[in-house]
Enzyme design. Structure first.
Site, short mmCIF file in Angstrom:
data_model
loop_
_atom_site.label_atom_id
_atom_site.label_comp_id
_atom_site.label_asym_id
_atom_site.label_seq_id
_atom_site.Cartn_x
_atom_site.Cartn_y
_atom_site.Cartn_z
N GLU A 182 0.83 -1.22 0.00
CA GLU A 182 0.00 0.00 0.00
C GLU A 182 0.85 1.26 0.00
O GLU A 182 1.85 1.33 0.70
CB GLU A 182 -0.81 0.07 1.30
CG GLU A 182 -1.98 -0.83 1.33
CD GLU A 182 -2.83 -0.53 2.56
OE1 GLU A 182 -3.47 -1.44 3.04
OE2 GLU A 182 -2.84 0.63 3.03
N CYS B 28 3.13 8.25 1.69
CA CYS B 28 3.23 7.32 2.82
C CYS B 28 3.51 5.94 2.23
O CYS B 28 2.73 5.46 1.40
CB CYS B 28 1.91 7.36 3.58
SG CYS B 28 1.79 6.15 4.87
N CYS C 62 2.61 -7.07 9.29
CA CYS C 62 3.49 -6.62 10.38
C CYS C 62 3.38 -7.62 11.52
O CYS C 62 2.30 -8.13 11.80
CB CYS C 62 3.07 -5.23 10.86
SG CYS C 62 4.15 -4.56 12.15
N CYS D 59 -0.03 -4.60 17.09
CA CYS D 59 -0.73 -3.53 17.83
C CYS D 59 -2.23 -3.76 17.64
O CYS D 59 -2.70 -4.00 16.53
CB CYS D 59 -0.31 -2.16 17.31
SG CYS D 59 1.47 -1.89 17.43
N CYS E 81 -4.51 -1.76 15.00
CA CYS E 81 -3.97 -1.52 13.66
C CYS E 81 -4.36 -2.65 12.71
O CYS E 81 -4.17 -3.83 13.02
CB CYS E 81 -2.45 -1.39 13.75
SG CYS E 81 -1.62 -1.45 12.15
N GLY F 115 3.69 -2.12 7.92
CA GLY F 115 4.94 -2.69 8.39
C GLY F 115 5.70 -1.83 9.38
O GLY F 115 5.42 -0.64 9.55
N GLU F 116 6.66 -2.47 10.03
CA GLU F 116 7.52 -1.78 10.99
C GLU F 116 8.90 -1.64 10.34
O GLU F 116 9.65 -2.61 10.23
CB GLU F 116 7.58 -2.61 12.29
CG GLU F 116 8.66 -2.19 13.25
CD GLU F 116 8.70 -0.70 13.56
OE1 GLU F 116 7.65 -0.10 13.88
OE2 GLU F 116 9.80 -0.12 13.48
N SER G 177 8.89 6.01 10.87
CA SER G 177 8.02 5.87 12.04
C SER G 177 8.22 4.49 12.63
O SER G 177 8.21 3.48 11.92
CB SER G 177 6.56 6.05 11.60
OG SER G 177 5.69 5.90 12.69
N SER H 10 5.86 5.91 17.74
CA SER H 10 4.45 5.67 18.03
C SER H 10 4.32 5.21 19.46
O SER H 10 4.68 4.08 19.78
CB SER H 10 3.91 4.61 17.06
OG SER H 10 4.03 5.07 15.73
N LEU H 11 3.82 6.07 20.31
CA LEU H 11 3.81 5.78 21.75
C LEU H 11 2.48 5.17 22.20
O LEU H 11 2.44 4.09 22.77
CB LEU H 11 4.10 7.07 22.52
CG LEU H 11 5.17 7.01 23.60
CD1 LEU H 11 6.44 6.36 23.11
CD2 LEU H 11 5.48 8.42 24.11
N HIS H 12 1.41 5.87 22.04
CA HIS H 12 0.04 5.38 22.32
C HIS H 12 -0.26 5.10 23.79
O HIS H 12 -1.42 4.85 24.14
CB HIS H 12 -0.31 4.13 21.51
CG HIS H 12 0.01 4.24 20.07
ND1 HIS H 12 -0.45 5.27 19.28
CD2 HIS H 12 0.76 3.44 19.26
CE1 HIS H 12 -0.01 5.09 18.04
NE2 HIS H 12 0.73 4.02 18.01
N ASN I 138 -8.76 5.31 13.44
CA ASN I 138 -9.53 4.96 12.26
C ASN I 138 -10.01 3.53 12.54
O ASN I 138 -9.20 2.61 12.60
CB ASN I 138 -8.58 4.99 11.05
CG ASN I 138 -9.30 5.37 9.79
OD1 ASN I 138 -10.51 5.25 9.68
ND2 ASN I 138 -8.53 5.82 8.82
N CYS J 177 -3.05 2.69 7.47
CA CYS J 177 -2.31 1.49 7.79
C CYS J 177 -2.97 0.13 7.51
O CYS J 177 -3.57 -0.46 8.39
CB CYS J 177 -1.98 1.60 9.28
SG CYS J 177 -0.44 0.86 9.72
N1 SAH Z 1 5.00 0.43 12.27
C1 SAH Z 1 5.28 1.82 12.31
C2 SAH Z 1 4.87 2.54 11.04
C3 SAH Z 1 3.57 2.13 10.40
S1 SAH Z 1 2.11 2.50 11.32
C4 SAH Z 1 4.61 2.46 13.53
O1 SAH Z 1 3.80 1.80 14.16
O2 SAH Z 1 4.97 3.58 13.84
C5 SAH Z 1 2.02 4.26 11.09
C6 SAH Z 1 1.18 4.98 12.11
O3 SAH Z 1 -0.22 4.65 11.92
C7 SAH Z 1 1.53 4.62 13.54
O4 SAH Z 1 1.72 5.79 14.29
C8 SAH Z 1 0.29 3.85 13.98
O5 SAH Z 1 0.12 3.96 15.36
C9 SAH Z 1 -0.81 4.50 13.19
N2 SAH Z 1 -2.01 3.67 13.10
C10 SAH Z 1 -2.08 2.35 12.91
N3 SAH Z 1 -3.36 1.93 12.87
C11 SAH Z 1 -4.13 3.02 13.03
C12 SAH Z 1 -5.55 3.23 13.07
N4 SAH Z 1 -6.39 2.22 12.94
N5 SAH Z 1 -5.99 4.49 13.26
C13 SAH Z 1 -5.11 5.52 13.38
N6 SAH Z 1 -3.77 5.38 13.35
C14 SAH Z 1 -3.28 4.14 13.17
FE1 SF4 Z 2 2.90 -2.78 12.93
FE2 SF4 Z 2 2.89 -0.08 13.18
FE3 SF4 Z 2 0.60 -1.46 12.83
FE4 SF4 Z 2 1.90 -1.65 15.15
S1 SF4 Z 2 0.96 0.22 14.29
S2 SF4 Z 2 1.03 -3.36 14.00
S3 SF4 Z 2 4.01 -1.58 14.46
S4 SF4 Z 2 2.27 -1.30 11.38
#
Ligand code: SAH
Ligand code: SF4
Length: 355
Positions: free
Chosen positions: A93, A106, A113, A117, A120, A168-169, A198, A221-223, A297, A340
């Site tokens: 993507e 992006c 991945c 998380c 995601c 992906g990471e 990221s 990405s802290l969360h 999202n 994502c």
């Molecule tokens: N794996 C890396 C980069 C890809 S994810 C990471 O986690 O940082 C990119 C960003 O999208 C991250 O900050 C992630 O927390 C965010 N993200 C993933 N799923 C999401 C969702 N459903 N809604 C909003 N942000 C999301």
């Molecule tokens: Fe992978 Fe980033 Fe999604 Fe976490 S938020 S599952 S690290 S792509």
């Protein structure tokens, strides 16, 4: 050749290996081909006007190895989303977003991945494979070639910013991502400061990236602002707890002189309390980091909901009141699942046999 020794399409081969398409041609031909692949990419070989017909014919069938499975546009043409399909069936993507001063792409670094998380879509899908350096770089080349033909309304006609925020990471695919950074920065000529990697907090990768020669931006990405909350959302926190992630971000800042940014997806009732806002503000101040908030999202496999507007406002007020620079990210392309891994997840659902 790929790691497993299989031959893949030649599109975006390493810039050092272009002679194999040109035989005994003079050096300037290599420079011309490098320009067509990396600097001013085109969608079709017959646009490589200064190369001989024989070379164009040879390159033609291989120029773009991905099928474009989905090509969608949203936000009045200011968001474009592609789902590419590699010859082995892997989905990749990429999302292009036009703004008045910048055009941001992006990109994905892996198919799926492994980090899991909870909120995601990519994480819910699991890990399929790493993307090759050429496949990562090709997303940028394709988007630039596309923009030359079809610019976005009132936005730069070239990609000005690249963010590794697709599937992906990136730091779990370090060597290939590093090689893609080299090609994007040193060969395509993008400024390192316009590229953002990221990470969900792969500490060894953050420390390695700090040693690299490029001043790329690091987004973390802290969360969750304590281990309890973070571990519930980000399983990797059990392996690299919050304090280690923050320390690695500090190392990055010290090495590069670049402020990191903190990404925070706001999930109703999970990480949007006043307490989390206060703790996050402390971390942001310590790192002198910018906080990017984004409302969740929603994904099909989870019941999580985005925080409500009032909650988001209160969260922002606490952060700003405590001196943390904060932006609420616009959610682009929601109607085309431009978050994502979501488009891919939906396609997978479509393809599932009807019971
Ligand atoms: N794996 C890396 C980069 C890809 S994810 C990471 O986690 O940082 C990119 C960003 O999208 C991250 O900050 C992630 O927390 C965010 N993200 C993933 N799923 C999401 C969702 N459903 N809604 C909003 N942000 C999301
Ligand atoms: Fe992978 Fe980033 Fe999604 Fe976490 S938020 S599952 S690290 S792509």
């Amino acid at each position: 050749m790929t790691d497993d020794g299989s031959a893949r399409s030649p599109y975006l081969p390493p810039p050092e290996e272009l002679t194999r398409f040109l035989g005994a041609a003079p050096d300037y031909r290599v420079d011309q081909l490098r320009d067509w692949l990396y600097r001013t990419p085109v969608l079709a070989a017959n646009e490589m006007t200064n190369l001989p017909g024989s070379v164009r014919r040879e390159l033609g069938p291989h120029l773009w190895p991905f099928d474009i499975e989905v090509d969608q546009s949203a936000d009045g043409g200011r968001t474009r989303k592609w789902l590419f399909r590699a010859p082995d069936g892997a989905s990749i993507e990429a999302v292009l977003m036009g703004y008045p001063q910048r055009t941001t792409l992006c990109i994905s670094s892996q198919v799926g991945c492994a980090m899991g998380c909870t909120f995601c879509a990519t994480g819910q899908f699991g890990f399929e494979r790493h993307l090759e350096a050429g496949e990562i770089t090709a997303q940028v080349a394709f988007a630039n070639a596309f923009l030359r033909r079809s610019p976005m309304p009132a936005s730069p006609r070239r990609i000005t910013n690249v963010v590794f925020m697709g599937m992906g990471e990136p730091l779990a695919n370090y060597t290939r991502v590093r090689e893609s950074l080299r090609r994007i920065i040193d060969v395509m000529g993008m400024g390192a400061r316009s590229v953002t990697v990221s990470t969900v907090g792969v500490v060894p990768g953050m420390l390695r990236l700090a040693e690299e020669p490029w001043q790329v931006n690091l987004a973390v990405s802290l969360h969750g602002a304590d281990d309890e909350v973070r571990s519930r959302l980000v399983p990797l926190n059990e392996r690299y707890p919050l304090e280690q992630v923050i320390a690695a971000a500090e190392t990055y800042f010290d090495a590069k002189g670049r402020r990191v940014s903190i990404e925070w997806t706001l999930i109703d009732g999970a990480n949007d309390s006043d307490d989390q806002a206060r703790k996050l503000a402390r971390i942001a101040r310590r790192l002198r980091a910018h906080v990017n908030l984004i409302a969740l999202n929603p994904t099909p496999l989870s019941a999580d909901r985005p925080s409500g507007t009032d909650r988001i406002e209160r969260f922002v007020t606490i952060l700003r009141g405590a001196g943390a620079n904060t932006t609420v990210r616009e959610t682009r392309g929601r109607e085309i699942d431009a978050a994502c891994g979501q488009l891919r997840l939906r396609r997978a659902g479509d393809a599932a046999p009807l019971a």
